[in-house]
Design an enzyme around this catalytic site. Sequence first.
Site, short mmCIF file in Angstrom:
data_model
loop_
_atom_site.label_atom_id
_atom_site.label_comp_id
_atom_site.label_asym_id
_atom_site.label_seq_id
_atom_site.Cartn_x
_atom_site.Cartn_y
_atom_site.Cartn_z
CB SER A 10 -0.71 0.01 1.23
OG SER A 10 -1.37 1.21 1.62
CE1 TYR A 64 -3.61 -2.40 5.56
CE2 TYR A 64 -3.00 -0.26 5.04
CZ TYR A 64 -3.21 -1.85 4.42
OH TYR A 64 -3.50 -2.02 3.27
CE LYS A 115 -1.31 -4.57 3.49
NZ LYS A 115 -1.51 -5.70 2.83
#
Length: 342
Positions: A124, A148, A152
């Site tokens: 992302s 989050y 990643k």
Amino acid sequence: MNILLTGGAGYIGSHTAVVLVQAGHKIVIYDNFCNSSKPTIDNLESVVKQKVSVVEGDIRNTSLLAQTLKQFSIDAVIHFAGLKAVGESVQEPLNYYENNVQGTLSLLRAMNELCVKNIVFSSSATVYGDPQYLPIDEAHPLAPTNPYGRTKLHIEQILEDQTKADIDFKVVNLRYFNPVGAHASGLLGENPKGTPNNLTPFIARVASGDLQELNIFGNDYPTEDGTGVRDYIHVEDLADGHVAALNFLSHTVGFETFNLGTGNGCSVLQMIVAYKKASGKKIPYRIVSKRPGDIASCYAAPTKANQILKWKAGRTLQEMCESSWAFQQYLKNSHPVSANTQ
Ligand code: NAD
Ligand code: UDP
């Protein structure tokens, strides 16, 4: 190729499944349905006009993964499975590390056991954190600002380390910008459970009358109209990017990262105008205070993917809004049970 799609029942996975089948690949969806549901598979099968192999399972179940890789003679994995809500990741970081990072380690263990050496990973733009310059290219410093994003980044690092340990192991790391829109059939799209956090699903529900008005998080950012700017990319363009990534995997070595975005910034107000035009509906809104942690602008330099993957996002903002609206209509008109759970 025989391709395993972890998280293949989700928003991006289901659209990618369509283009992979259409490109002649055999796919297997591996999903625990924690953020998706079975009717999506029925709709996917209607779109591709064939049965699709599905294994219901968690990526943390290494033995079931290994069994699946073996049973379907998998050549490559596209790893979509993961939890993705930024706010939730701040509240429940352990769940995010467990699901995303531990889940990936489990997947890599299974791949190692079965000598499956090709993987495309769903990363992302969140890994870049606050932009230090725009547009953001792949060399931009990596400094995610929430759990989050950090899951990643950890996964990217684990994957890169694995390519160094095993010269046959190959990774295409795709950093998505803001995927929006739905499949042209109107049968597949994004339907988050509860009140949406992201802009376009929220607008879709305001346009359909399910929600009263949109809260615009701040209008005094240093952007053209003061509202936040993002790089919205049509989910079908993003899906095409995975086919390009798989083609690239077959003649590359090591670890390679690509931004998947359009390169164009779009503000919240511009999105409202486009959605209003697409739906013919009013989108009432009011300005509220900024969302904590939000950034003013974020858009990609997609040049590397354009040149090396020979891929370009070509669909317009209008097409993104029209397809999103068509899917919203489908949800309204379909059986209420599947509309609520899909
Ligand atoms: P999604 O939630 O629609 O799909 C993810 C799928 O993974 C779901 O079907 C869910 O049930 C499944 N899943 C989650 N944890 C699992 C587990 N432990 N075992 C098996 N299945 C599991 O999300 P999406 O929008 O399709 O995103 C796909 C990937 O792309 C995610 O990794 C996400 O972080 C990444 N990504 C998404 C966006 C976005 O805005 N949608 C942007 C950048 C990156
Ligand atoms: N946004 C907004 N109201 C909402 C949701 C989002 O004004 O209800 C704004 C948000 O501040 C940002 C843009 O829309 O400027 C995109 O937000 P989204 O959450 O979709 O993507 P992200 O910020 O994660 O890139």
